[in-house]
Every structure is written in structure tokens, then in C-alpha cells.
Design an enzyme around this catalytic site. Structure first.
Site, PDB file in Angstrom:
ATOM      1  CB  ALA A  65       1.531   9.244  -4.257  1.00 38.96           C
ATOM      2  N   GLY A 112      -1.096   5.736  -7.123  1.00 36.41           N
ATOM      3  CA  GLY A 112      -0.658   6.532  -8.054  1.00 36.41           C
ATOM      4  C   GLY A 112       0.502   5.736  -8.980  1.00 36.41           C
ATOM      5  CD  GLU A 115      -4.365   7.451  -9.579  1.00 37.67           C
ATOM      6  OE1 GLU A 115      -3.711   7.894  -8.739  1.00 37.67           O
ATOM      7  OE2 GLU A 115      -5.459   8.448  -9.833  1.00 37.67           O
ATOM      8  CD  GLU A 135      -5.522   5.447  -4.888  1.00 40.73           C
ATOM      9  OE1 GLU A 135      -6.092   4.552  -4.909  1.00 40.73           O
ATOM     10  OE2 GLU A 135      -4.656   5.932  -5.879  1.00 40.73           O
TER      11      GLU A 135
HETATM   12  N1  CO8 Z   1       4.743   5.136   0.038  1.00 42.26           N
HETATM   13  C1  CO8 Z   1       5.594   5.047   1.015  1.00 42.26           C
HETATM   14  N2  CO8 Z   1       6.301   4.032   1.388  1.00 42.26           N
HETATM   15  C2  CO8 Z   1       5.833   2.450   0.793  1.00 42.26           C
HETATM   16  C3  CO8 Z   1       4.759   2.845   0.181  1.00 42.26           C
HETATM   17  C4  CO8 Z   1       4.078   3.767  -0.160  1.00 42.26           C
HETATM   18  N3  CO8 Z   1       3.109   3.997  -1.033  1.00 42.26           N
HETATM   19  N4  CO8 Z   1       4.455   1.638  -0.196  1.00 42.26           N
HETATM   20  C5  CO8 Z   1       5.446   0.565   0.677  1.00 42.26           C
HETATM   21  N5  CO8 Z   1       6.127   1.494   1.286  1.00 42.26           N
HETATM   22  C6  CO8 Z   1       7.450   1.003   2.074  1.00 42.26           C
HETATM   23  C7  CO8 Z   1       6.810   0.590   3.294  1.00 42.26           C
HETATM   24  O1  CO8 Z   1       6.703   1.544   4.246  1.00 42.26           O
HETATM   25  C8  CO8 Z   1       8.123  -0.410   3.972  1.00 42.26           C
HETATM   26  O2  CO8 Z   1       8.996   0.566   4.080  1.00 42.26           O
HETATM   27  P1  CO8 Z   1       9.935   0.169   5.575  1.00 42.26           P
HETATM   28  O3  CO8 Z   1      10.554  -1.122   5.146  1.00 42.26           O
HETATM   29  O4  CO8 Z   1      10.858   1.379   5.883  1.00 42.26           O
HETATM   30  O5  CO8 Z   1       8.960  -0.164   6.733  1.00 42.26           O
HETATM   31  C9  CO8 Z   1       8.734  -0.761   2.406  1.00 42.26           C
HETATM   32  O6  CO8 Z   1       8.041   0.045   1.401  1.00 42.26           O
HETATM   33  C10 CO8 Z   1       8.117  -1.944   2.094  1.00 42.26           C
HETATM   34  O7  CO8 Z   1       6.801  -2.291   2.159  1.00 42.26           O
HETATM   35  P2  CO8 Z   1       5.656  -3.366   3.176  1.00 42.26           P
HETATM   36  O8  CO8 Z   1       6.799  -3.636   4.514  1.00 42.26           O
HETATM   37  O9  CO8 Z   1       4.466  -2.775   3.493  1.00 42.26           O
HETATM   38  O10 CO8 Z   1       5.885  -4.582   2.014  1.00 42.26           O
HETATM   39  P3  CO8 Z   1       4.728  -5.799   2.154  1.00 42.26           P
HETATM   40  O11 CO8 Z   1       5.221  -6.633   1.031  1.00 42.26           O
HETATM   41  O12 CO8 Z   1       4.527  -6.089   3.342  1.00 42.26           O
HETATM   42  O13 CO8 Z   1       3.509  -5.112   1.262  1.00 42.26           O
HETATM   43  C11 CO8 Z   1       2.069  -3.487   0.012  1.00 42.26           C
HETATM   44  C12 CO8 Z   1       3.357  -4.512   0.130  1.00 42.26           C
HETATM   45  C13 CO8 Z   1       0.836  -4.384   0.201  1.00 42.26           C
HETATM   46  C14 CO8 Z   1       2.380  -2.990  -1.556  1.00 42.26           C
HETATM   47  C15 CO8 Z   1       2.144  -2.663   1.064  1.00 42.26           C
HETATM   48  O14 CO8 Z   1       3.424  -1.630   1.016  1.00 42.26           O
HETATM   49  C16 CO8 Z   1       1.430  -1.295   0.678  1.00 42.26           C
HETATM   50  O15 CO8 Z   1       0.182  -1.388   1.234  1.00 42.26           O
HETATM   51  N6  CO8 Z   1       1.614  -0.103   0.259  1.00 42.26           N
HETATM   52  C17 CO8 Z   1       0.777   0.974   0.177  1.00 42.26           C
HETATM   53  C18 CO8 Z   1       0.121   0.765  -1.090  1.00 42.26           C
HETATM   54  C19 CO8 Z   1      -0.830   2.020  -1.110  1.00 42.26           C
HETATM   55  O16 CO8 Z   1      -1.935   2.438  -0.150  1.00 42.26           O
HETATM   56  N7  CO8 Z   1      -0.662   2.903  -2.163  1.00 42.26           N
HETATM   57  C20 CO8 Z   1      -1.670   4.023  -2.507  1.00 42.26           C
HETATM   58  C21 CO8 Z   1      -0.932   5.241  -1.754  1.00 42.26           C
HETATM   59  S1  CO8 Z   1      -1.710   6.609  -2.047  1.00 42.26           S
HETATM   60  C22 CO8 Z   1      -1.558   7.230  -3.819  1.00 42.26           C
HETATM   61  O17 CO8 Z   1      -0.771   6.471  -4.349  1.00 42.26           O
HETATM   62  C23 CO8 Z   1      -2.120   8.294  -3.885  1.00 42.26           C
HETATM   63  C24 CO8 Z   1      -1.983   8.643  -5.319  1.00 42.26           C
HETATM   64  C25 CO8 Z   1      -2.357  10.104  -5.408  1.00 42.26           C
HETATM   65  C26 CO8 Z   1      -1.571  10.859  -6.709  1.00 42.26           C
HETATM   66  C27 CO8 Z   1      -1.568  12.187  -6.756  1.00 42.26           C
HETATM   67  C28 CO8 Z   1      -0.455  12.849  -6.195  1.00 42.26           C
HETATM   68  C29 CO8 Z   1      -0.725  14.167  -5.950  1.00 42.26           C
END
Ligand code: CO8
Length: 713
Positions: A65, A112, A115, A135
Site C-alpha cells: 500500500a 498490500g 495481498e 508491514e
Molecule cells: N509506499 C510508498 N512509496 C514507496 C513504497 C510504498 N509501499 N515502496 C517504495 N516506495 C518508494 C520509495 O519511497 C522511493 O521513493 P523516492 O524515490 O521518492 O525516495 C521509491 O519508491 C523507490 O523505493 P526505494 O528507494 O526504497 O527502492 P529500493 O530498491 O531501495 O527498495 C523496497 C525496494 C525494499 C521494496 C523498499 O522500497 C521497501 O521496503 N518498500 C516498502 C515495502 C513495504 O513495507 N510494504 C508494505 C507497506 S504497508 C502495506 O502494504 C499495508 C497493506 C495494508 C492494506 C490495507 C489498506 C487499507
């Protein structure tokens, strides 16, 4: 159909929805999910379409998400319950589509995103796919059916591990677990269309109706008990992993629908907690620290393909390991053969431990050791791109080394010092090229700790800064740029923090009580035990060097210096604040209590009962007050940078977001008021930082200050 965050195409009877937010790794925003559901509903009603595919790009199916939007109150409500129009949320709607949907995954399918894939009827994946429920790293837990579908697909034990541990699995592991239906080689979209054709006319079984992997009550009880136990030990203080386990447990005890309701309740509780707010701050701050207003992304970085390290002691050896682990060959220098051999043996012992623990294979280690070239002379430095000095912490030896580096290294090579406190400009003054000189302060053990403080001197060039910031990523570190003040950011703040810990003992607190209060707060270790680990003599020597700068009449701690005078340097001498057995296990030492009580009586320090909350206030607010000074003086670019330093170099609990975020969470007016009280009790060392006073009076936060500064830059 005219969409923005997804792209749509049809290939014969197959509708393909391509997630289209590549720069955010297809993070699932409200807008994207709205478009996706609309597209699927249109195809559902279209007689020409028999099946659908959801696909991302090579790097990401969807990395979860959208974390930026997630704490917006309407986001969870909209996506969990009310979209479309109160029909149970977007993921629920995807799962309810009455035609087969195939998730075609390459790259990240996280949170998400994972999911969403599971809400589809089938998952096919490229070899680079990674599935995970991370998460907990942002303080929450799966909220779109993950805790209910994952155990039905891969079994309870692995589902608990993934939801509570956050670590992703590879495509191959996902295949062997039964999470995915087919691994695809070659073009994924074409593979998805072929897969769609192969399942046409076949009955589709919904994950929600499956129960064969849910296990017996007795099996599950054991899994949950073990998992909860492990969370309490290894993820101390974190709430979300326990909530995730509760939700998976609900999957084993309740019908699917009710399990989802339990999950939604727990998810929202976690999402709007202080812990989640703090961890989301950490997620974005870790990315923000790379941004330096006057050193833009485009600044050319110098190639670093070969380095030299001066000094093969604990730090130098650790730094050499960091480079060779990243595949960069190292020339390692020490003063004589004996010192060099001792250093190399230490490196070998460290690697042997990693092999024993299964972290590295022996052949990997052999390859790394091949990359280290031990030398006794600077002559071997002629072709290195960067030389790093890691000798004894004293200005004179550092200057001698830098004069040698100036002579031996080619023009343009980066000359870096690992000093943790000394003036980088003075060190640079020993060379004819201060623009090439920079501080790269690694934290001990260098091959383990993630922080790299990059210290900018007055004349350090932008290229050299850009080089070190980029290099930090390559080395698997998080680089934070700081200014050149005594102790830079981390150690400058650590001084008052450890000073207060000592004062507390001198005023009557037990050594263990001080450490326990801060461990209970969430720190990895207490301040006094940390001193014993690092060696009390290190600070003692530095204090002696700077004694002339101490202001007369201002109270200084004495207990640690006296312990050093008695040869109690900490773990290395088996005695410091604690006493240690041969396995380095600490126990309280009654001799220390007696000594400190005697010294305090001689100094006329009144003794009193001190509560755990007083201990935490004294130590943590000392950090915050100094942090505020550093921020205002410009030695840290942002409050967030200070937080990242403390989380990655000093064991501050991530779920509190770092000292500055923690102060924001407590409320700056409250923090300021407490510091004023401490000033009344303890005098000028507690003078509130002007920035803290101002923000508290204006009702602002450090986070708002960061935003203001950014806007002004
Ligand atoms: N949300 C928003 N922005 C994101 C997300 C995300 N989930 N994932 C990556 N981005 C953005 C980063 O902020 C970055 O932006 P910027 O270039 O502006 O700084 C860009 O994407 C590239 O990301 P990274 O620089 O982090 O790229 P890497 O290759 O270094 O890392 C990863 C890749 C490992 C995937 C890393 O981006 C990461 O850990 N992302 C988050 C993963 C995460 O925690 N996901 C779970 C989120 S919570 C969730 O999904 C809850 C679901 C609930 C659903 C119900 C809703 C009501």
C-alpha cells in the site's frame, strides 16, 4: 478506458491491467486501487473477456500500500471497508470478481501487493519475484486479507513467520511453499495470457474456501506460543508482530469473513499507533538523508574501485571487511609485520565466526580474503581511488598519516579519516589538497553497524561528498552527511547522554538500574554497559586531551575516570562498570558501588532514590537538547538525519523514531518544561537549546522545522 495509475490492454479474451506507478514501485494508492477495481468490473461485465491479468513491471508487481497515504484516516476506511460504496474494500472486491484473475508477478510483491496477488485466483511469477508481508517494518501488519489467505495457501507456521518476521521469500521458495501456481521463464505477460488460456473453462477454487493447510488446534497452539515467545525476545517492544500473530490465529479459529474483520481491527489499531507513525517516519527519513541541498543527485561521483586502509586494528580491519564484502579490493597497511599479522588474524577470526553462523560460505570468505593485500609501505597506495585512515584516535598520529597519504596517493584520490571526534579541517591541513579530505566515521563493529557518518570539512569538494554518499549505499551502509564539530553528530550527543548516566550513579542510582531503565525504554544496551563494551579508556583519553576546554565551576562526571585510573577499562580488562566472566557475561560489582559511594561522599554529592522515569528523562532529554543545538547550528541537515544516526549507530529503538521524533511525540512544550526543571535542579548544563525553546513556545515540532528548512532551501 482512460486511466493514469494503471494501463489496460486486451489480448483476445484476456484483459490485462498493468500497474503503472513505476517510480513508487507501484505502491497501491487509493487512486490506483480505484482505477483497478473499475477496470476489473468493466471486464467482468464484458462478454468478450474470459479472464484477467494484473501485472506490474520487472522491478515491482507492487511494493505494498502507498505508505505516504496510509495514515490518512480515509485511506484505510476507503480501501478496507467502503470501496466501492461500502462493499467491503478494494482487495475484497478483486477477490470477488466472477471471472478468473491471474496475478503475474515479477520483482517485489510486498504487503498490500502480496495481498493483491493472493486476492487473485492464480499467481504466476518470474524468477526474480519476491513475496513478503513486511508491514511490521512500518509498525503495522497485513490488513487486506494477508493473515487469512497466507496460512490457507502456505500453512500456519510459515504464514506466522512471514507476517510477524517481515522477511520476504524468493519465487522459488514461494513455489515450493504452494504460494504460486507456476514459475514463468521469458516474457511474463505472454506467459500470463498462455496461463489464462490453459485454465479457461476449468473450475476456480477460491483461497477463502480452503482449509487443508490450517492444521490442528494443538499444532497451531504450539506454533503461536513459540512465535510470541520469539517476538518478545527478538523484537522487544514492537506491538505489530504480536498483533499479526493474533490475526493469523484468528484465521485458524474463525470463518474467513470473521477472520478478516479481526485482521482489519488489529491492522487499524497498529496503523494509527505511535509506533507505526515513528516507523513510517524512519522509512521516509532513511531515503531523505541521501538528499543534500547543495550536492544534487547529478553531482558526478568519482569511481571507487580500489582502496587503501591505514591501520589494521579493530576499526581498520572491520573497514577492510566492509570493502571486500562489496567486492572492492583493499590494500591494508600497518606499521610492522606483527601488527599486520594480528590484524589479518582478527579479520580471519571474524569471518570464521560468520561461516560458523552460516552467514557466509568458506569459498565466499576465501574470495574476500584474496582481495586484501597486506603492506607495510605507503608506496602501494599509488593507484588507489580512496585511502581511509583508521589509526589511533589522536591529532598527531592522524596528521602524520595524512601527510603520508598526500605524498603517496595520486591526485584526485579521496582521503578519508575514520576519526570519531577530531577536527577534519585540522587533519586536512596536513595535506596540500583539503578538497579531497573527508571524514568517514564507521561504527564498531564496522562490518556489522549500518551507520556511516560522512563528515564534511570546510573545503571538502562536492564530488568527494557525492562519492562517499553513493559509496555508502554500495557498502550496504546508510550514509548521513554531518558537519565538522567536536564528536560530529552522534558522539557529540552521546557525550551528554553518558554524562547524565554517570551523574545518576554518582547521585545514588545503581549501575544496573540506569542501564535497565534505558533498555526498558527500548535501547539496545544501557549507556554504562555500552561504555564497558567500547572501552572506558577511549573516552578517558579524549577527555584528558580536551580537559583544558572544560568550563571552571561546571560539574563534570568523575566516576568513569576514576575507574580507568584503577585499570577498569571495561570488558577488555574484565572489569569496568560491571565485572565480566570469561564468556564476557556481566554481573554487578559491589566494589564499584562502594567506590562510587565513597567518591560521591568525598565530593559532597547528596544521595537519593532515583526512579526509572527520572533516569530516562535525564539521559534521553540530554540527547534531545544537544540534538536541537546541533540542528540549529547546522551540523545536521535535518532532525530526521539525527534520528537516522541514532537508530543505526546507537541502538535507539526504531519504534520510537529516533530521539528528535520521540521528543515530537512526547510534545516539545512538555520536553522543554522538563528540561527547564532539570536546569533548576542541576544548573547550566541543562540550559535549554534555543531552538527547542522557540519550537516549544510556537507549538511546533522538529518535523515541522525540517519541512520549513526544506522549503527555504
Ligand atoms: N509506499 C510508498 N512509496 C514507496 C513504497 C510504498 N509501499 N515502496 C517504495 N516506495 C518508494 C520509495 O519511497 C522511493 O521513493 P523516492 O524515490 O521518492 O525516495 C521509491 O519508491 C523507490 O523505493 P526505494 O528507494 O526504497 O527502492 P529500493 O530498491 O531501495 O527498495 C523496497 C525496494 C525494499 C521494496 C523498499 O522500497 C521497501 O521496503 N518498500 C516498502 C515495502 C513495504 O513495507 N510494504 C508494505 C507497506 S504497508 C502495506 O502494504 C499495508 C497493506 C495494508 C492494506 C490495507 C489498506 C487499507
Amino acid at each position: 478506458m482512460n486511466y493514469h495509475d494503471i494501463l489496460c490492454e486486451t489480448r483476445g479474451p484476456v484483459g490485462i491491467a498493468i500497474l503503472n506507478r513505476p517510480h513508487q514501485l507501484n505502491a497501491l494508492s487509493t487512486a490506483l486501487m480505484r482505477e483497478l477495481v473499475q477496470a476489473l468490473e468493466q471486464w467482468e461485465a464484458d462478454d468478450q473477456i474470459g479472464a484477467m491479468v494484473i501485472i506490474g513491471n520487472d522491478k515491482a508487481f507492487a511494493a505494498g500500500a502507498d505508505i505516504k497515504e496510509m495514515q490518512d484516516q480515509t485511506f484505510a476506511a476507503l480501501l478496507l471497508r467502503d470501496f466501492p460504496e461500502g462493499r467491503g474494500g478494494a482487495w475484497t472486491r478483486v477477490a470477488a470478481v466472477r471471472k478468473p484473475i491471474i496475478a503475474a508477478v515479477s520483482g517485489y510483491a510486498l504487503g498490500g501487493g502480496c495481498e493483491l496477488a493472493m486476492a487473485c485466483d492464480f499467481i504466476i511469477a518470474a524468477d526474480n519475484a519476491k513475496f513478503g508481508q513486511p508491514e511490521i517494518t512500518v509498525g503495522t501488519m497485513p490488513g487486506a486479507g494477508g493473515t487469512q489467505r497466507l496460512p490457507r495457501l502456505i500453512g500456519v507456521a510459515k504464514a506466522v513467520e512471514m507476517c510477524a518476521g517481515g522477511k520476504p521469500v524468493s519465487a522459488r521458495e514461494a513455489a515450493s511453499l504452494g504460494l504460486i501456481d507456476q514459475l514463468i521463464e521469458g516474457d511474463l505477460a505472454a506467459g500470463a495470457v498462455a496461463f489464462a488460456r490453459s485454465i479457461a473453462e476449468k473450475p476456480v477454487s477460491k483461497t477463502r474456501d480452503r482449509s487443508e493447510k490450517l492444521g490442528s488446534a494443538a499444532e497451531c497452539a504450539a506454533i503461536f506460543a513459540t512465535a510470541r515467545d520469539s517476538v518478545r525476545k527478538k523484537q522487544r517492544g514492537l506491538l505489530a508482530p504480536l498483533a499479526a500473530i493474533d490475526a493469523v490465529e484468528a484465521a485458524t479459529q474463525l470463518p474467513f469473513e470473521e477472520g478478516c474483520q479481526t485482521e482489519a481491527r488489529l491492522f487499524t489499531e497498529c496503523l494509527f499507533s505511535d509506533q507505526s507513525k515513528a516507523l513510517i517516519h524512519v522509512f521516509f527519513s532513511e531515503r531523505e538523508v541521501a538528499k543534500i541541498p547543495d550536492v544534487p543527485k547529478e553531482t558526478p561521483a568519482l569511481p571507487v574501485n580500489r582502496v587503501a586502509v591505514v591501520g589494521s586494528g579493530t576499526m581498520g580491519g572491520g573497514i577492510a571487511m566492509v570493502f571486500v564484502n562489496a567486492g572492492i579490493p583493499v590494500v591494508l597497511k600497518d606499521v610492522d609485520q606483527a601488527a599486520l599479522e594480528m590484524g589479518l588474524n582478527r579479520i580471519k577470526r571474524n569471518y570464521a565466526t560468520s561461516v560458523q553462523r552460516g552467514r557466509f560460505t568458506q569459498s565466499y570468505v576465501d574470495e574476500r580474503l584474496e582481495l586484501i593485500k597486506p603492506v607495510l609501505s605507503y608506496d602501494a597506495f599509488f593507484d588507489v581511488d580512496m585511502a581511509l585512515e583508521a589509526v589511533f584516535e589522536g591529532m598527531a598520529p592522524k596528521k602524520t598519516v595524512f601527510a603520508e597519504l598526500d605524498r603517496a596517493c595520486r591526485p584526485g584520490a579521496v582521503l578519508a579519516s575514520n576519526t570519531s571526534t577530531l577536527n577534519i579541517d585540522e587533519i586536512a591541513g596536513a595535506t596540500s589538497r583539503p578538497e579531497s579530505v573527508i571524514g568517514t566515521h564507521f561504527f564498531s563493529p564496522a562490518n556489522v553497524m549500518r551507520l556511516l557518518e560522512i563528515v564534511r570539512g570546510k573545503k571538502t569538494s562536492k564530488e568527494v561528498i557525492a562519492t562517499c554518499m553513493q559509496l555508502s549505499k554500495k557498502l550496504g551502509k546508510i550514509g548521513v552527511l554531518v558537519g565538522n564539530c567536536r564528536g560530529f553528530v552522534g558522539n557529540r550527543m552521546f557525550g551528554p547522554y553518558r554524562r547524565e548516566a554517570q551523574f545518576l550513579v554518582e547521585e545514588g542510582a545503581d549501575v544496573a538500574a540506569v542501564d535497565e531503565a534505558l533498555v526498558e525504554f527500548g535501547n539496545a544496551m544501557g549507556p554504562l554497559a555500552t561504555g564497558d563494551l567500547a572501552g572506558l579508556d577511549v573516552g578517558w583519553r579524549i577527555r584528558k586531551e580536551y580537559r583544558h576546554l572544560e568550563k571552571p565551576g561546571v560539574r563534570q562526571p568523575f566516576a568513569e575516570d576514576r575507574l580507568c585510573e584503577l585499570g577498569r577499562y571495561g570488558q577488555k580488562t574484565m572489569k569496568g562498570w560491571y565485572q565480566y566472566d570469561e564468556n564476557r557475561r556481566a554481573s554487578a560489582d559491589p566494589e564499584v558501588t562502594t567506590l562510587v559511594r565513597t567518591w560521591s561522599a568525598e565530593a559532597g554529592i547528596p544521595q537519593r532514590q532515583i526512579s526509572a522515569s527520572d533516569i530516562v528523562d535525564r539521559c534521553i532529554y540530554a540527547l534531545v537538547n544537544e540534538g536541537a543545538r546541533i540542528l540549529e547550528e547546522g551540523y545536521a541537515l535535518r532532525a530526521a538525519d539525527i534520528d537516522i544516526i541514532y537508530l543505526n549507530g546507537y541502538g535507539f529503538p526504531a519504534y520510537r523514531g529516533g530521539p528528535m521524533w520521540h521528543a515530537d511525540t512526547v510534545g516539545l512544550p512538555k520536553v522543554y518544561q522538563r528540561i527547564c526543571e532539570l536546569q533548576l535542579q542541576h544548573g547550566e548544563l541543562w540550559t535549554p537549546a534555543p531552538l527547542l525553546k522557540r519550537l516549544a513556545e510556537e507549538g511546533k515540532t522538529f518535523a515541522e522545522y525540517d519541512k520549513q528548512q526544506l522549503a527555504a532551501a
